[in-house]
Design a protein around this motif. Sequence first.
Motif, PDB file in Angstrom:
ATOM      1  N   UNK A  37       0.827  -1.200   0.000  1.00  0.00           N
ATOM      2  CA  UNK A  37       0.000   0.000   0.000  1.00  0.00           C
ATOM      3  C   UNK A  37       0.865   1.256   0.000  1.00  0.00           C
ATOM      4  N   UNK A  38       1.925   1.222   0.775  1.00  0.00           N
ATOM      5  CA  UNK A  38       2.793   2.386   0.864  1.00  0.00           C
ATOM      6  C   UNK A  38       3.434   2.692  -0.486  1.00  0.00           C
ATOM      7  N   UNK A  39       3.696   1.668  -1.277  1.00  0.00           N
ATOM      8  CA  UNK A  39       4.340   1.877  -2.579  1.00  0.00           C
ATOM      9  C   UNK A  39       3.349   1.851  -3.725  1.00  0.00           C
ATOM     10  N   UNK A  40       2.138   2.349  -3.490  1.00  0.00           N
ATOM     11  CA  UNK A  40       1.066   2.213  -4.475  1.00  0.00           C
ATOM     12  C   UNK A  40       1.357   2.930  -5.790  1.00  0.00           C
ATOM     13  N   UNK A  41       2.198   3.973  -5.783  1.00  0.00           N
ATOM     14  CA  UNK A  41       2.521   4.666  -7.029  1.00  0.00           C
ATOM     15  C   UNK A  41       3.617   3.951  -7.800  1.00  0.00           C
ATOM     16  N   UNK A  42       4.200   2.961  -7.197  1.00  0.00           N
ATOM     17  CA  UNK A  42       5.292   2.251  -7.841  1.00  0.00           C
ATOM     18  C   UNK A  42       4.844   0.856  -8.245  1.00  0.00           C
ATOM     19  N   UNK A  78       6.416   4.362 -15.581  1.00  0.00           N
ATOM     20  CA  UNK A  78       6.038   3.030 -16.030  1.00  0.00           C
ATOM     21  C   UNK A  78       5.572   3.098 -17.477  1.00  0.00           C
ATOM     22  N   UNK A  79       6.032   2.192 -18.335  1.00  0.00           N
ATOM     23  CA  UNK A  79       5.697   2.269 -19.759  1.00  0.00           C
ATOM     24  C   UNK A  79       4.212   2.075 -20.058  1.00  0.00           C
ATOM     25  N   UNK A  80       3.484   1.427 -19.157  1.00  0.00           N
ATOM     26  CA  UNK A  80       2.070   1.143 -19.420  1.00  0.00           C
ATOM     27  C   UNK A  80       1.111   2.104 -18.731  1.00  0.00           C
ATOM     28  N   UNK A  81       1.519   2.612 -17.573  1.00  0.00           N
ATOM     29  CA  UNK A  81       0.648   3.493 -16.794  1.00  0.00           C
ATOM     30  C   UNK A  81       1.380   4.789 -16.499  1.00  0.00           C
ATOM     31  N   UNK A  82       0.941   5.881 -17.087  1.00  0.00           N
ATOM     32  CA  UNK A  82       1.689   7.133 -17.010  1.00  0.00           C
ATOM     33  C   UNK A  82       1.804   7.665 -15.592  1.00  0.00           C
ATOM     34  N   UNK A  83       0.846   7.359 -14.723  1.00  0.00           N
ATOM     35  CA  UNK A  83       0.888   7.872 -13.359  1.00  0.00           C
ATOM     36  C   UNK A  83       1.657   6.949 -12.414  1.00  0.00           C
ATOM     37  N   UNK A  84       2.090   5.815 -12.921  1.00  0.00           N
ATOM     38  CA  UNK A  84       2.837   4.872 -12.104  1.00  0.00           C
ATOM     39  C   UNK A  84       4.334   5.059 -12.332  1.00  0.00           C
ATOM     40  N   UNK A  85       5.113   4.709 -11.338  1.00  0.00           N
ATOM     41  CA  UNK A  85       6.557   4.793 -11.454  1.00  0.00           C
ATOM     42  C   UNK A  85       7.176   3.412 -11.364  1.00  0.00           C
ATOM     43  N   UNK A  86       8.335   3.289 -11.933  1.00  0.00           N
ATOM     44  CA  UNK A  86       9.074   2.033 -11.875  1.00  0.00           C
ATOM     45  C   UNK A  86      10.477   2.362 -11.386  1.00  0.00           C
ATOM     46  N   UNK A 242      10.734   6.992 -19.694  1.00  0.00           N
ATOM     47  CA  UNK A 242       9.919   8.179 -19.457  1.00  0.00           C
ATOM     48  C   UNK A 242      10.338   8.903 -18.203  1.00  0.00           C
ATOM     49  N   UNK A 243      10.467  10.220 -18.293  1.00  0.00           N
ATOM     50  CA  UNK A 243      10.859  11.010 -17.129  1.00  0.00           C
ATOM     51  C   UNK A 243       9.703  11.112 -16.149  1.00  0.00           C
ATOM     52  N   UNK A 244      10.048  11.219 -14.872  1.00  0.00           N
ATOM     53  CA  UNK A 244       9.038  11.297 -13.820  1.00  0.00           C
ATOM     54  C   UNK A 244       9.424  12.388 -12.834  1.00  0.00           C
ATOM     55  N   UNK A 245       8.463  13.239 -12.510  1.00  0.00           N
ATOM     56  CA  UNK A 245       8.650  14.285 -11.491  1.00  0.00           C
ATOM     57  C   UNK A 245       9.776  15.255 -11.820  1.00  0.00           C
TER      58      UNK A 245
END
Length: 309
Positions: A37-42, A78-86, A242-245
Motif C-alpha cells: 500500500x505504501x508503494x502504491x505509485x510504484x 512506467x511504460x504502461x501506466x503514465x501515473x505509475x513509477x518504476x 519516461x521522465x518522472x517528477x
Amino acid sequence: MEREYTATVVQSTGSWYRLRSDSGEWVEARIRGKLRLRGSRSTSPVVVGDRVDYRFDARGEAVITDIRPRRNYIIRRSPNLSKESHIIAANIDQAFLVVSLFSPSTSYEFIDRFLVTCEAYRIPATILLNKIDLARTRPQELGEFLETYSLAGYRVLTLSAADGEGVEGLRELLAGRTTLLSGNSGVGKSTLVAALEPGADVRTGAVSEFHHKGKHTTTFSQMYPLSDGGFLIDTPGIKGFGLLDIGADELARYFPDLMRFAPGCQFYNCTHVHEPGCAVQQAVREGGIAFRRYESYLKMLDEDEKYRK
C-alpha cells in the motif's frame, strides 16, 4: 518479540525477493501487505539495492517488514501506466549505461533521458559503448557519437564484451562500488556481466535478425557480488525511459552542457527555445553544444508535457 534482521535485496521477481543478510546468508522473502500500500505509485515497493528489515513468521518464512531510507535510486515512468513509477534499483554508487550503435542501435534520446534521470538523482553516469568492433566499421557515426557526449562532459568507454576488449579496465572501475548496469535489450549487458564475473549465473541471448532488436535475456533485476569487491546490478532490457517528477522549468538543469552556457542568457528564466539573447541556442549554432543533445532536450519538453500536468 520476534527478532528482526537487516539485509540487502539482491534479486526481485515481483512476488519473492532474494536477500543477502549482513552476516552473509541468503534468504528468500516476501513482503508484507502494508508495504504494498505504501508503494502504491510504484510498480514494486521493494527493489534491488534496497536495505530492508525482515523477520521470520510462524511458518518459518522470511517476511520483509520495512524498507530503510534510500540514499538514491533510478526511477522512470512506467511504460504502461503514465501515473505509475518504476524504480529500477536503489542505493547506487554509479550507473553505467550500455549502448550500441548497430545491431541494435540505441537512440540518442533514450541515452539522454537516462542521463537526465541520473543527474536529477545525483548518480554519476558513464556510457559504455559496446560492440565497438561493429562501430569502427562506420567511423562517421562513431565520431559523431563520441563528440556528442564528449562535449556534454560524459565519460564514454568503448569495449567489446564478446571479445573481452576493454573489460579489464572496466573491472577496475567497479571494484568496491555498487554499480547499476542498464540499457536496451540486445546491447550486450548480460554478456558483459558474464565477462566481468565469469562465475555469475547469467543468461545471454542473440539479437533478432528480423527486427534487429534484442531478445530479453534478463527478466528481473539482479545484484551480483564481484570478486574484486562491490556489486553489479544487472537490469532487464529497457525499451523506453519516461521522465518522472521533472518539471519543464527544471529540465535544463539536468543537461550539464546546456547549463555551462545558460548563465549567459539574456533572461534568467530562459527556456532556451524561443527567447532572444539565448546563449544556449547560440552555443548550439556554434558547435559548443551538440545538436543531437539540444534536439533531445526539445523533445523531452514537448513529449513529456502531458505527464507533468
